[in-house]
Design a protein around this motif. Structure first.
Motif, PDB file in Angstrom:
ATOM      1  N   LEU B  27       0.833  -1.205   0.000  1.00 34.67           N
ATOM      2  CA  LEU B  27       0.000   0.000   0.000  1.00 34.67           C
ATOM      3  C   LEU B  27       0.870   1.257   0.000  1.00 34.67           C
ATOM      4  CD1 LEU B  27      -3.022   0.925   0.283  1.00 34.67           C
ATOM      5  CD2 LEU B  27      -2.507   1.240   2.694  1.00 34.67           C
ATOM      6  N   VAL B  29       4.024   1.592  -0.844  1.00 34.82           N
ATOM      7  CA  VAL B  29       4.814   1.728  -2.070  1.00 34.82           C
ATOM      8  C   VAL B  29       3.956   2.309  -3.185  1.00 34.82           C
ATOM      9  CG1 VAL B  29       5.821   0.363  -3.925  1.00 34.82           C
ATOM     10  CG2 VAL B  29       6.594   0.024  -1.606  1.00 34.82           C
ATOM     11  N   SER B  30       2.686   1.863  -3.272  1.00 31.10           N
ATOM     12  CA  SER B  30       1.868   2.383  -4.376  1.00 31.10           C
ATOM     13  C   SER B  30       1.504   3.843  -4.164  1.00 31.10           C
ATOM     14  CB  SER B  30       0.626   1.527  -4.606  1.00 31.10           C
ATOM     15  OG  SER B  30       0.226   0.903  -3.447  1.00 31.10           O
ATOM     16  N   THR B  31       1.532   4.268  -2.875  1.00 37.22           N
ATOM     17  CA  THR B  31       1.268   5.685  -2.618  1.00 37.22           C
ATOM     18  C   THR B  31       2.298   6.572  -3.302  1.00 37.22           C
ATOM     19  OG1 THR B  31       0.540   4.941  -0.476  1.00 37.22           O
ATOM     20  CG2 THR B  31       0.667   7.292  -0.770  1.00 37.22           C
ATOM     21  N   VAL B  32       3.519   6.016  -3.488  1.00 33.84           N
ATOM     22  CA  VAL B  32       4.587   6.784  -4.141  1.00 33.84           C
ATOM     23  C   VAL B  32       4.137   7.304  -5.508  1.00 33.84           C
ATOM     24  CG1 VAL B  32       6.913   6.631  -5.110  1.00 33.84           C
ATOM     25  CG2 VAL B  32       6.418   5.574  -2.913  1.00 33.84           C
ATOM     26  N   CYS B  33       3.399   6.467  -6.256  1.00 33.52           N
ATOM     27  CA  CYS B  33       2.936   6.877  -7.586  1.00 33.52           C
ATOM     28  C   CYS B  33       2.045   8.110  -7.501  1.00 33.52           C
ATOM     29  CB  CYS B  33       2.169   5.740  -8.264  1.00 33.52           C
ATOM     30  SG  CYS B  33       3.137   4.258  -8.455  1.00 33.52           S
ATOM     31  N   ILE B  34       1.139   8.092  -6.510  1.00 33.50           N
ATOM     32  CA  ILE B  34       0.246   9.244  -6.341  1.00 33.50           C
ATOM     33  C   ILE B  34       1.063  10.467  -5.938  1.00 33.50           C
ATOM     34  CG2 ILE B  34      -1.722  10.150  -5.047  1.00 33.50           C
ATOM     35  CD1 ILE B  34      -2.707   7.345  -4.702  1.00 33.50           C
ATOM     36  N   ILE B  36       4.174  11.167  -6.601  1.00 34.62           N
ATOM     37  CA  ILE B  36       4.953  11.726  -7.707  1.00 34.62           C
ATOM     38  C   ILE B  36       4.066  12.590  -8.591  1.00 34.62           C
ATOM     39  CG2 ILE B  36       6.214  11.153  -9.818  1.00 34.62           C
ATOM     40  CD1 ILE B  36       7.326   8.738  -8.349  1.00 34.62           C
ATOM     41  N   MET B  37       2.879  12.062  -8.944  1.00 34.91           N
ATOM     42  CA  MET B  37       1.981  12.865  -9.779  1.00 34.91           C
ATOM     43  C   MET B  37       1.593  14.147  -9.057  1.00 34.91           C
ATOM     44  SD  MET B  37       0.821  12.883 -12.765  1.00 34.91           S
ATOM     45  CE  MET B  37       0.272  14.520 -13.227  1.00 34.91           C
ATOM     46  N   PHE B  39       3.355  15.712  -6.724  1.00 37.04           N
ATOM     47  CA  PHE B  39       4.534  16.581  -6.696  1.00 37.04           C
ATOM     48  C   PHE B  39       4.739  17.286  -8.030  1.00 37.04           C
ATOM     49  CE2 PHE B  39       6.776  14.326  -2.983  1.00 37.04           C
ATOM     50  CZ  PHE B  39       6.411  15.344  -2.125  1.00 37.04           C
ATOM     51  N   ILE B  40       4.504  16.558  -9.126  1.00 34.35           N
ATOM     52  CA  ILE B  40       4.677  17.177 -10.441  1.00 34.35           C
ATOM     53  C   ILE B  40       3.758  18.392 -10.556  1.00 34.35           C
ATOM     54  CG2 ILE B  40       4.288  16.881 -12.924  1.00 34.35           C
ATOM     55  CD1 ILE B  40       5.304  14.072 -12.698  1.00 34.35           C
ATOM     56  N   PHE B  43       4.915  21.182  -7.901  1.00 35.45           N
ATOM     57  CA  PHE B  43       6.129  21.927  -8.221  1.00 35.45           C
ATOM     58  C   PHE B  43       5.954  22.790  -9.466  1.00 35.45           C
ATOM     59  CE2 PHE B  43       8.310  19.193  -5.203  1.00 35.45           C
ATOM     60  CZ  PHE B  43       9.161  20.111  -4.612  1.00 35.45           C
ATOM     61  N   LEU B  44       5.181  22.305 -10.425  1.00 36.45           N
ATOM     62  CA  LEU B  44       4.985  23.138 -11.615  1.00 36.45           C
ATOM     63  C   LEU B  44       4.168  24.377 -11.299  1.00 36.45           C
ATOM     64  CD1 LEU B  44       5.988  20.515 -13.310  1.00 36.45           C
ATOM     65  CD2 LEU B  44       5.078  21.945 -15.120  1.00 36.45           C
ATOM     66  N   LEU B 282       1.514  20.544 -19.490  1.00 31.41           N
ATOM     67  CA  LEU B 282       0.986  19.503 -18.610  1.00 31.41           C
ATOM     68  C   LEU B 282      -0.541  19.511 -18.642  1.00 31.41           C
ATOM     69  CD1 LEU B 282       1.636  17.323 -16.512  1.00 31.41           C
ATOM     70  CD2 LEU B 282       1.539  19.072 -14.755  1.00 31.41           C
ATOM     71  N   LEU B 286      -2.875  16.532 -19.911  1.00 22.85           N
ATOM     72  CA  LEU B 286      -3.826  15.947 -18.956  1.00 22.85           C
ATOM     73  C   LEU B 286      -5.232  15.960 -19.531  1.00 22.85           C
ATOM     74  CD1 LEU B 286      -2.836  17.176 -15.368  1.00 22.85           C
ATOM     75  CD2 LEU B 286      -2.828  14.854 -16.272  1.00 22.85           C
TER      76      LEU B 286
END
Lengths: 280, 307
Positions: B27, B29-34, B36-37, B39-40, B43-44, B282, B286
């Motif tokens: 669970l 580890v999969s949060t990392v994917c969320i 990252i998105m 954070f992208i 930060f933008l 982006l 999207l």
């Protein structure tokens, strides 16, 4: 008349396919033909010399391999873990939905935007600077959706019977995953890793401002060194080198090595996958 | 399937300590994917908002002049946005028909043996790095165009769009082929039984029923073209003006970011403006991505959801 238009249509489709094939074969033959002259053992094994107008591509080639290795170390655990979550644990919840949408969105983010993201998060915010680490992590984020999709499919391809048999023997869920599901899915996951490498190896835009160096005298020794990369090296030679016209043979040579590397890796992946799916 | 997810029903050891650790790990580890998105996006937005202190939103989006190095900098992105749209449109006009033709060829026309050969080759073609296309555009296509049409420069919109169109073919072709192959055999048989020719069957039966899949594949191709950087950087010419002809050099958002980010000091107005350009990109991708997901979901429903 109807028969006639059918014939015409068939001809048009064959014609399109054949001309695309011919075009590709032509392009490939052109690259091989031009690049072959530059290729030699010294070209592969020597660093660039004399302001990058002579010598070989050893430094950028090793740099690209280093970038691949570090980015895979970062992306494989996360990708496989997420694939495992989707296949073995996920319920139809809000979290799962958000996770799916995030990964789908991530897969569509333009590579140059990954570059901006890497610059602001890894280079500046986390203070890694312009380095191999920043560039690799940026590439890792870029390849993450590929890794997740590949490993989820790998886990889902494991027949449910295997799991049931393991449970019937009294194994816990984790024991079942570790001893039954993971081993059965391993070869498909490795295929996914190889295909991700093929995708990452040629990426240029994400590393331009996160860690790719115009020139370094030697191979990058630490994670915090800037690193030369083969695709960026080609770009530099072709647009900003000290003598663009004179280094054309070097550029063709570097392009040929890059294409060879990427297509070599990806064809292994594609071939493995074809064999695996045929077995099922 | 369901009983494996209920803890304690299939095994006395179910739900032990090790199991819980494993589940938590998967669970988190999969949060990392969320993350990252997230954070992208964060930060933008964070890095692009300060540009609004220097100029207004309408000046940014509709300003005609892009002279970011001057003092004060002129940060009008209208030519960049129009360049991006023009190249995307032109490359789609070139690439999508070819992709669709290839998909129809592999799915409906090619003999089985040839299909088994062409499909992996098509996929491999998709792996060729974009820098290779950009390089060829620069050293092969550009001089040829320049000679053939006696232009000032061969690095222009037509050059970049043709290459981008080529790059779309493997992605869109493979996905559209899958959509065509998912059309049930019975539909084709019924059409043939009514005396239709192969072309009539393709045009009236197969293409319409695969339409959602084809549209969604095409949108993904368009999205790729919008975000493509290296080809634009090397073959599009890089003039920040609104293109008036096919042979005008253009400077899309992507190549502007890639070319200028290295030369600008962190935190300058120019720096923030480039992040703003990234944010526009982006958001465009999207939006296309969402639209394609919507169409896919609709197609799924049309087929009764049995996939």
């Amino acid at each position: 008349m109807r028969k006639f238009s059918d014939k015409i249509a068939t001809l048009v489709f064959w014609g399109t396919a054949l001309s695309l094939g011919a075009l590709l074969a032509g392009v490939l033959a052109f690259v091989v033909n031009r690049g072959w002259a530059a290729l030699s053992w010294e070209f592969i094994s020597e660093p660039p010399r004399d302001g990058m107008t002579a010598g070989g591509i050893w430094t950028p080639l090793v740099g690209t391999l280093e970038l691949i290795a570090v980015s895979m170390v970062a992306t494989v655990p996360v990708g496989v873990g997420t694939g495992l979550y989707f296949s073995e644990y996920a319920t139809d919840s809000f979290f799962t939905h958000v996770l799916r949408q995030s990964i789908r969105a991530l897969a569509g983010v333009p590579s140059v935007v990954f570059g901006l993201f890497g610059l602001s998060l890894f280079v500046i915010f986390l203070g890694f600077g312009s380095s191999m680490l920043s560039a690799s992590l940026t590439l890792a984020c870029l390849s993450l959706p590929l890794m997740v999709t590949a490993s989820e499919q790998a886990f889902r391809a494991v027949p449910q019977d295997y799991r049931d048999a393991s449970y019937a023997l009294g194994a816990t869920k984790w024991q079942t995953i570790r001893k039954v599901v993971l081993p059965s899915a391993a070869s498909t996951i490795i295929t996914g890793v190889i295909l991700s490498i093929g995708r990452v190896a040629g990426e240029t835009a994400p590393i331009i401002f996160t860690g790719a160096a115009f020139y370094t005298p030697g191979v990058a020794q630490s994670l915090f060194d800037e690193v030369m990369a083969l695709p960026y090296h080609v770009y530099v030679l072709a647009t900003a080198g000290t003598n663009i016209e004179a280094t054309r043979p070097l550029q063709y040579g570097a392009i040929l090595v890059l294409v060879g590397l990427v297509l070599g890796i990806s064809s292994v992946g594609v071939w493995m996958r074809t064999r695996l799916t045929r077995g099922q | 399937m369901l009983h494996t997810r209920k803890r304690g029903t299939t095994s006395p050891h179910f739900g032990g300590w090790g199991d819980r650790v494993a589940a938590r790990t998967a669970l988190s580890v999969s949060t990392v994917c969320i993350l990252i998105m997230g954070f992208i996006l964060y930060f933008l937005v964070k890095e692009s908002l300060p540009v609004l202190k220097a100029t207004t939103l309408s000046e940014l989006l509709f300003g005609m002049d892009w002279y970011p190095q001057e003092t004060p900098p002129a940060l009008g992105m209208f030519p960049l946005i129009m360049s991006s749209l023009a190249v995307t449109f032109l490359s789609s006009a070139i690439g999508l028909p070819v992709s669709l033709a290839i998909a129809v060829f592999t799915a409906e026309i090619a003999p089985r043996r040839l299909r088994n050969l062409v499909k992996p080759l098509l996929e491999l073609l998709g792996f060729i790095p974009s820098i290779v296309f950009g390089f060829l555009g620069m050293v092969v296509v550009a001089p040829w165009l320049q000679d053939r049409f006696s232009l000032l420069t061969g690095l222009n919109m037509a050059n970049a769009s043709a290459l981008l169109g080529m790059m779309m073919v493997p992605i869109v072709g493979s996905l559209a082929d899958e959509a065509l192959c998912a059309v049930p055999r019975e539909l084709r048989d019924a059409s043939y039984a009514l005396g239709a020719t192969r072309w009539e069957t393709i045009r009236r039966v197969v293409l319409p029923s695969a339409l959602p899949g084809i549209l969604s594949a095409s949108l993904l191709g368009v999205m790729r073209a919008t975000g493509e950087t290296m080809v634009m950087l090397m073959a599009a010419g890089g003039a920040a003006v609104i293109p008036r002809s096919l042979f005008d050099p253009v400077r899309p958002l992507t190549s502007t970011i890639a070319a200028e980010m290295g030369e600008t000091p962190v935190g300058s107005e120019h720096y923030h403006a480039l992040f703003f350009a990234g944010l526009i990109l982006l958001l465009i991708t999207l939006a296309i991505n969402l639209l394609s997901a919507k169409i896919e979901a609709k197609g799924f429903k049309l087929k009764g959801g049995n996939l």
